[in-house]
Design an enzyme around this catalytic site. Structure first.
Site, short mmCIF file in Angstrom:
data_model
loop_
_atom_site.label_atom_id
_atom_site.label_comp_id
_atom_site.label_asym_id
_atom_site.label_seq_id
_atom_site.Cartn_x
_atom_site.Cartn_y
_atom_site.Cartn_z
CE1 TYR A 1 3.27 -41.68 49.12
CE2 TYR A 1 3.19 -44.07 49.20
CZ TYR A 1 3.84 -42.77 49.85
OH TYR A 1 4.71 -42.39 50.23
CG HIS B 1 4.90 -34.02 51.41
ND1 HIS B 1 6.34 -35.28 50.84
CD2 HIS B 1 5.62 -33.11 52.44
CE1 HIS B 1 7.18 -34.68 51.86
NE2 HIS B 1 7.19 -33.40 52.34
C1 DQA Z 1 5.93 -38.48 49.69
C2 DQA Z 1 5.96 -38.96 51.91
C3 DQA Z 1 7.14 -39.01 51.62
O1 DQA Z 1 6.74 -38.81 52.99
C4 DQA Z 1 7.76 -40.10 51.16
O2 DQA Z 1 8.79 -40.71 51.33
C5 DQA Z 1 6.96 -40.10 49.65
C6 DQA Z 1 6.38 -39.80 49.03
C7 DQA Z 1 4.66 -38.19 49.78
O3 DQA Z 1 4.23 -37.22 48.13
O4 DQA Z 1 3.75 -38.47 50.36
O5 DQA Z 1 8.08 -40.33 48.53
O6 DQA Z 1 6.72 -37.25 49.70
#
Ligand code: DQA
Length: 151
Positions: free
Chosen positions: A27, A104
């Site tokens: 992330y 995402h």
């Molecule tokens: C997310 C991807 C999702 O699978 C995960 O549960 C998240 C973050 C992303 O920004 O990559 O909480 O939304």
């Protein structure tokens, strides 16, 4: 009289309040506040007015979507894990009837199988994944184009 339609709601779902505590390899290590600052700067560059919302409560997210048509002209949504299973949130977005883009940070197409599923299929203009924060800039540009906003 023409009114400017340039308000974009930037919605984050579950676990985004602790974004800086989540795996930085996946992330990027940014806090939600830092991410929102970048998104605000990009939005302003594009002539958009951003408003921000985050909650860990699914019902609160749904209720925000109920109010969305009064608050914004378009939406950028990263609903986190809810994106993969919350039909309630998808139904609420459908009712809002606003142009929306799903974002995402991580590449959900190349992680766990269950992350490939999105409840927003068919409801959003685009799904942008795996581009980190830059994906938000792309989403904002798409929404600016959709709203006919010129910076
Ligand atoms: C997310 C991807 C999702 O699978 C995960 O549960 C998240 C973050 C992303 O920004 O990559 O909480 O939304």
């Amino acid at each position: 009289m023409t009114t400017t339609r340039n308000r974009v709601a930037v919605l984050h779902g579950v676990n985004f309040d602790i974004l800086d505590r989540r795996d930085p390899e996946v992330y990027g290590g940014l806090s939600l506040h830092e991410l929102e600052q970048r998104v605000a700067d990009w939005a302003h560059e594009l002539g958009l007015e951003p408003i921000f919302f985050q909650t860990n409560a699914e019902g609160a997210f749904v209720e925000y979507l109920h109010r969305l048509p009064d608050l914004a002209d378009a939406a950028l949504i990263n609903a986190g894990a809810w994106s993969h299973y919350s039909r309630a949130i998808a139904d609420a977005l459908d009712v809002a009837r606003l142009p929306a883009v799903e974002v995402h940070l991580s590449d959900v197409e190349n992680r766990d199988e269950w992350r490939k599923v999105s409840v927003f299929d068919g409801l959003v203009l685009a799904k942008i994944v795996g581009r980190g924060p830059d994906g938000y800039r792309e989403a904002l540009a798409l929404l600016a184009e959709e709203l006919g906003v010129a910076a």
